[in-house]
Design an enzyme around this catalytic site. Structure first.
Site, PDB file in Angstrom:
ATOM      1  N   SER A 321       6.670  -1.882  -9.330  1.00 18.09           N
ATOM      2  CA  SER A 321       7.651  -2.858  -8.955  1.00 18.09           C
ATOM      3  C   SER A 321       9.072  -2.342  -9.077  1.00 18.09           C
ATOM      4  O   SER A 321       9.484  -1.426  -8.386  1.00 18.09           O
ATOM      5  CB  SER A 321       7.400  -4.085  -9.830  1.00 18.09           C
ATOM      6  OG  SER A 321       8.415  -4.995  -9.818  1.00 18.09           O
ATOM      7  N   ASP A 332      14.793   9.266  -3.018  1.00 14.33           N
ATOM      8  CA  ASP A 332      15.196   9.344  -1.618  1.00 14.33           C
ATOM      9  C   ASP A 332      16.634   9.821  -1.460  1.00 14.33           C
ATOM     10  O   ASP A 332      16.999  10.402  -0.426  1.00 14.33           O
ATOM     11  CB  ASP A 332      15.029   7.978  -0.937  1.00 14.33           C
ATOM     12  CG  ASP A 332      13.583   7.708  -0.521  1.00 14.33           C
ATOM     13  OD1 ASP A 332      12.710   8.499  -0.896  1.00 14.33           O
ATOM     14  OD2 ASP A 332      13.353   6.693   0.170  1.00 14.33           O
ATOM     15  N   LYS A 346       3.224  -1.209  -5.367  1.00 15.92           N
ATOM     16  CA  LYS A 346       3.363  -2.592  -4.938  1.00 15.92           C
ATOM     17  C   LYS A 346       4.731  -2.801  -4.329  1.00 15.92           C
ATOM     18  O   LYS A 346       5.744  -2.529  -4.949  1.00 15.92           O
ATOM     19  CB  LYS A 346       3.172  -3.562  -6.084  1.00 15.92           C
ATOM     20  CG  LYS A 346       3.270  -4.985  -5.588  1.00 15.92           C
ATOM     21  CD  LYS A 346       3.402  -5.966  -6.698  1.00 15.92           C
ATOM     22  CE  LYS A 346       3.635  -7.332  -6.091  1.00 15.92           C
ATOM     23  NZ  LYS A 346       5.045  -7.663  -6.021  1.00 15.92           N
TER      24      LYS A 346
END
Length: 434
Positions: A321, A332, A346
């Site tokens: 989460s 990223d 998730k």
């Protein structure tokens, strides 16, 4: 989205959570049932609750097809029944939600809802001790007296035994049972019988509202490098301010690099994850959420980072989460090297609502994506340096917490090795990791 707090009531919390914990943001909403609905159903109060649940799902659920079931027919069925108790209504609601085939859209009875809101608030009302059942003595034993707590002020220490609570012997009680007896309304009195070195003492304490520490940190000397180690247990409403204090304190100690440990962190408040990402990132996207209408919302860094020192992040299969939002943003944007095991996977966002009888409802309202548009649902984040612990290694660390973040911790040791051979920070966007 606003940060969650117990000061808001009634309230809604938006959740992004892995092992059915929370990542939450909060805005203030009244329960969804209108006055006309309440008037028409006032002869059978459990139906008010049933319709509150139905209305919330009908308004917010991320899948407009409701898993290809006729949600209007579900309402007709729910309201055609006669409920003789709230428990019957609870059962009917749970059965209706199962039709959505979404384990994260779920009903919470009053006790479950209270536990969830306590978790996300990052606060408890009690005396401020963490307990364990000592395996050797089979006695309830203090693991820690929390900072700024009545327990610490009274001199309670790690290793003290809790022999009685308000005169009730604790022999035979488990940690959960003892905790429920110790907790209570702030300002009320409690007497604990403490055992230490063969002697017993009765301490009379006044319960208080206590901020639960979710961030722990220390300065480590790793060869010639000063490394700031920070462990984040969950993203509660106090996590961001605790993280800020940790980074600022370690900055003052002139650390050369950081290790952020998200292993075992199941999630918490969404806004907390965004705020914490901004402490590490000077610029760049953090996370994008998309609702059932296709509307998207993107959170970005806002040039308020607290450090650009090299950063390694530790993750495992229980990092879920909000942990995945933070790790994904740092990965990223090439701000950190991610070390450890594949994360939970998730990528759904829930809102949690209080209902009229004190129960609650979690509803999946959106999907989230990492800055590069990656959908990690059922896949998780793949670390830059993938290193799984063996069962023996995991057991060793679990049974000997003092070994975590030491050379005996393989994932931490690998992170230190990466920090020793690379210099990666927000100022080095093209850095790659091997």
């Amino acid at each position: 989205m606003l940060q969650s707090s117990r000061r808001f009531s009634p309230f809604q919390i938006a959740l992004v959570s892995g092992a059915i914990a929370t990542t939450a943001t909060l805005s203030v909403y009244a329960p969804v049932s209108s006055r006309s609905i309440r008037t028409s159903l006032q002869d059978n109060s459990p139906k008010i609750l049933v319709d509150e649940v139905w209305q919330l799902v009908n308004t917010e659920y991320v899948d407009g097809t409701f898993n290809k079931i006729n949600w209007q027919t579900v309402r007709q069925d729910l309201l055609s029944r006669n409920y003789t108790s709230k428990e019957q209504a609870y059962t009917a609601v749970k059965q209706a939600l199962e039709k959505l085939n979404d384990p994260y859209t779920r009903f919470l009875d009053p006790k479950q809802f209270e536990a969830l809101t306590d978790q996300t608030s990052g606060e408890l009302s009690g005396v401020g001790i963490r307990l364990e059942l000592n395996e050797k003595t089979n006695k309830l034993t203090v693991v820690e007296a929390i900072a700024n707590s009545p327990a610490l002020a009274a001199g309670i220490k790690a290793g003290d035994e809790i022999l009685a609570i308000n005169g009730k012997p604790t022999r035979g009680l488990d940690v959960q049972q003892a905790s429920s007896l110790i907790r209570g309304k702030a300002g009320t009195l409690i007497t604990l019988r403490i055992g230490r070195s063969g002697k017993t003492t009765d301490l009379r304490l006044t319960r208080a509202t206590i901020e639960v520490p979710t961030v722990r940190y220390t300065l480590k000397q790793e060869g010639k490098r000063r490394v700031g180690y920070i462990s984040l247990r969950e993203f509660s409403s106090h996590a961001a301010e605790q993280m800020q204090r940790a980074i600022q304190d370690l900055n003052r100690q002139q650390v050369d690099a950081y290790v952020l440990d998200l292993r075992g962190n199941p999630g918490g408040l969404l806004q907390a994850s965004i705020e914490i990402a901004r402490m590490w990132m000077e610029n760049g996207a953090i996370v994008k959420t998309v609702d059932r209408a296709g509307a998207s919302d993107q959170s970005i860094a806002n040039r308020t980072s607290l450090t650009n020192r090299p950063l390694a992040v530790l993750v495992d299969g229980n990092s879920a989460s909000a942990s995945e939002i933070l790790a994904g943003a740092l990965q990223d944007n090439n701000r950190a090297v991610i070390v450890g095991s594949q994360t939970f996977g998730k990528a759904l966002v829930q809102s949690v609502h209080s209902l009229s009888d004190g129960s609650g409802l979690a509803v999946t309202i959106a999907h989230y994506y990492t800055p590069k548009g990656t959908d990690i649902s059922h896949k998780g984040i793949t670390p830059n340096i993938k290193l799984d612990l063996t069962e023996a290694q995991a057991q060793t660390l679990s049974s000997n917490p003092a070994l975590v973040a030491t050379p005996n911790d393989p994932q931490y040791a690998r992170a230190i090795a990466a920090l020793s051979t690379n210099s990666f920070a927000s100022s080095s966007p093209n850095q790659s990791f091997k």
